[in-house]
Design an enzyme around this catalytic site. Structure first.
Site, PDB file in Angstrom:
ATOM      1  N   HIS A 186       0.738   0.720  24.271  1.00  0.00           N
ATOM      2  CA  HIS A 186      -0.941  -0.099  24.974  1.00  0.00           C
ATOM      3  C   HIS A 186      -2.029   1.817  25.114  1.00  0.00           C
ATOM      4  CE1 HIS A 186       0.755  -4.530  24.890  1.00  0.00           C
ATOM      5  NE2 HIS A 186       0.003  -3.578  23.766  1.00  0.00           N
ATOM      6  N   GLU A 428       5.395  -1.934  -7.810  1.00  0.00           N
ATOM      7  CA  GLU A 428       5.869  -1.507  -6.501  1.00  0.00           C
ATOM      8  C   GLU A 428       7.840  -1.211  -7.038  1.00  0.00           C
ATOM      9  OE1 GLU A 428       6.151  -3.638  -2.868  1.00  0.00           O
ATOM     10  OE2 GLU A 428       6.322  -4.642  -3.553  1.00  0.00           O
ATOM     11  N   ASP A 452       6.699   1.798  -2.215  1.00  0.00           N
ATOM     12  CA  ASP A 452       7.995   0.936  -2.318  1.00  0.00           C
ATOM     13  C   ASP A 452       8.029   2.239  -3.901  1.00  0.00           C
ATOM     14  OD1 ASP A 452       9.349  -0.020  -1.008  1.00  0.00           O
ATOM     15  OD2 ASP A 452       8.112  -1.819  -0.703  1.00  0.00           O
ATOM     16  N   CYS A 499      -2.834  -0.618  -2.940  1.00  0.00           N
ATOM     17  CA  CYS A 499      -2.615  -1.153  -1.419  1.00  0.00           C
ATOM     18  C   CYS A 499      -1.241  -0.556  -0.989  1.00  0.00           C
ATOM     19  CB  CYS A 499      -2.085  -2.628  -1.544  1.00  0.00           C
ATOM     20  SG  CYS A 499      -0.977  -2.610  -2.354  1.00  0.00           S
TER      21      CYS A 499
END
Ligand code: PEP
Ligand code: MG
Length: 575
Positions: A186, A428, A452, A499
């Site tokens: 964080h 992909e 992929d 993407c």
């Protein structure tokens, strides 16, 4: 020179201010009046909540909503009735509030350490932070005020806790270094949000630096120089000035179209994982969502999200994007993405097994709920459905058939939806690439998933270090596959996007432009840099480069040529 993990980019040169941890040792005492001790604990909790709420509010104004929620998460954790119950039981058995609370925190810590994902492991720091803050309240120790450090400070701490980060005034703090922590902790998230360069996990840093010592840090590479020479200081200061100029230049691109130097426009959209991420898309000027990875809605919980929950999530994104395209990918589970309650069988080759659309088409009830939520949400924006891991036409046909069935159901029920909701596919797998001409006749759009596609084309498991050298999109086999898919989509007149991570690789962008890619889907933080890279290329230059690259035989040759071309540009547009 020392090396740590660069978690927040930028360069900083400044003087060390060490944040020493408060001495939280205390004398354990046997409790006689359990009621009074528990009341003391509850009062401390109240103070904790008040202080944390105030800190979260401060953070909300200075940094943003997402970061404030990190601290609000501490309030949620500490308010868990189980915490109260367990502390009470221990106090009643004679343990003091400090020890009782501490041991409950240990249970949380053990639980988070045992999880096998890094993100959950990182929550350990949050619990430690929470414990330290509550102990300080119980012991009456005042917290260190980081907001008062002088200009040009580099903060050094063993671990930078989220609550410490809140006090940081970014006018004065030029860098952060710590002994522990990683990219997903964080504090790293907060440092990035504050845009303060940070290098974490530098071994024994607290014993190596002194207050006032000059240090230079590189938040990208993780390099840190203790007591740099005047030449090194000058070099880091120049890098810092260039970097800040570059960021400024990128902000000037907000609101500008995404186009090549000679005016060819392309779409620049974003990848998201949660509805809240849509806010970043809007603030970084993304032109829509090119991939909503819905599996994140299914993770971090014990049961499947209902149709209604999903509908709300999809509607929220559609509404936030105000009519801009929102491509939502149906559940892509399996492979390396595990969802325990789905009870998927253990397999020898999970990447080649029961995953994504294969699971969905077998678990029709589950898939029906997701598709129905998507079709219902289409009434609230430009939602497009995307199917992952397609390998044959039948899969797409089955999904389209299900969507048609759902539309009929909704019509009968009088529920609104968009009649022509597009159903597209991810390309992909090599199988999908080989039949991309056939798929293009029946899919509304393509989006190339290079993460992929590279793995399956090169037959290389991404997690296997022995063969990692083969996992590169620059391999001629992968590039030819991408080119073929784009051509098939272009010829059929359907939009082709990308993407996978390759879409924001500045080295690859000219090739993708030359091949005819219509849409680049990148993380919100990469939107402006990608827009800048695209604007530096003319289609003619991009095509000339693609022509040269097509003649190269090896990955190394391709990488060299692409890098050389990228480095011809000024630093602000190089990644
Ligand atoms: C891809 O494979 O390129 C992709 C975008 O999907 P994911 O990374 O979610 O597998
Ligand atoms: Mg994928």
């Amino acid at each position: 020179m020392e090396k740590g993990i660069g978690v927040s980019s930028g360069y900083g040169v400044g003087q060390i201010v060490k944040i020493e941890e408060a001495d939280l040792n205390y004398q354990e005492k046997k409790v006689e009046d359990a009621e009074a001790e528990f009341a003391r604990f509850q009062k401390a909790i109240e103070t904790f909540k008040e202080r944390t709420t105030a800190m979260a509010e401060k953070l909300r104004q200075s940094v943003g909503e997402k970061e404030a929620e990190i601290l609000e998460g501490h309030i949620i954790m500490i308010s868990d009735p189980a915490v109260d119950d367990q502390v009470k039981t221990q106090i009643e058995a004679g343990t003091c509030a400090e020890t009782a609370f501490s041991s409950v925190c240990d249970l949380f810590i053990q639980m988070f350490q045992m999880a096998d994902d890094e993100l959950t492991n990182q929550r350990v720091t949050d619990v430690q932070d929470m414990r330290a803050r509550l102990l300080k309240i119980l012991l009456g120790i005042e917290e260190v005020d980081i907001s008062q450090v002088p200009k040009g400070t580099i903060l050094a701490a063993r671990d930078l806790t989220p609550s410490m980060t809140v006090g940081i005034n970014k006018e004065n703090v030029v860098g952060i270094i710590t002994e522990v922590g990683g990219k997903t902790s964080h504090s790293a998230i907060l440092a990035r949000a504050l845009e303060v360069p940070a290098v974490l996990s530098i071994p024994d840093v607290m014993t190596k630096v002194e207050n006032g010592q000059t240090v230079a840090i590189d938040g990208n590479s993780g390099e840190v120089i203790f007591s740099p020479s005047p030449e090194e200081v000058a070099a880091y200061e120049k890098k810092r000035a260039d970097y800040l100029k570059e960021k400024e230049a990128l902000n000037a691109l907000i609101g500008k179209p995404t186009a090549t130097m000679d005016g060819k426009t392309v779409e620049l959209v974003c990848n998201i994982g949660k509805p809240k991420d849509a806010d970043d898309v809007v603030s970084r000027d993304g032109e829509g969502v090119g991939l909503f990875r819905t599996e994140f809605l299914f993770m971090d919980r014990n049961q499947m999200p209902t149709e209604e929950e999903q509908f709300k999530a999809y509607k929220e994104v559609a509404e936030k994007l105000q009519g801009k395209p929102v491509i939502i990918r149906t559940l892509d589970v399996g492979g390396d993405k595990e969802i325990a309650y789905l009870d998927l069988p253990k397999e020898d080759n999970p990447f080649l097994g029961y995953r994504a659309i294969r699971v969905c088409l077998e678990r029709k009830e589950m898939y029906h709920a997701q598709l129905r939520a998507l079709v219902r949400a289409s009434a609230f924006g430009d939602i497009r459905i995307m199917v992952p891991m397609i390998t044959c036409l039948d899969e797409l046909r089955q999904v389209k058939e299900m969507v048609e069935g759902i539309k009929e159901e909704l019509s009968k029920e009088g529920i609104p939806y968009k009649e022509d909701i597009p159903v597209g596919v991810m390309i992909e797998t090599p199988a999908a690439a080989m039949i991309s001409d056939l798929l293009a006749k029946e899919a509304a759009f393509f989006s190339i998933g290079t993460n992929d596609l590279t793995q399956y084309t090169m037959v290389v498991d991404r997690g296997n270090a022995h063969v990692a050298y083969l996992y590169s999109t620059y391999n001629p086999a992968v590039l030819r596959t991408i080119e073929k898919v784009i051509k098939a989509g272009n010829e059929a007149g359907i939009p082709v996007g990308m993407c996978g991570e390759a879409a924001s690789d500045p080295n690859l962008i000219p090739l993708l432009l030359a091949y005819g890619l219509d849409e680049f889907s990148v993380s919100a933080t990469s939107v402006l840099a990608t827009r800048k890279t695209i604007s530096k290329w003319s289609m003619e230059d991009a095509k000339t480069l693609a022509e040269k690259v097509s003649k190269l035989g090896t990955e190394a040759e391709v990488a060299k040529m692409l890098e050389e071309n990228n480095s011809n540009f000024p630093p602000e547009i190089r990644a």
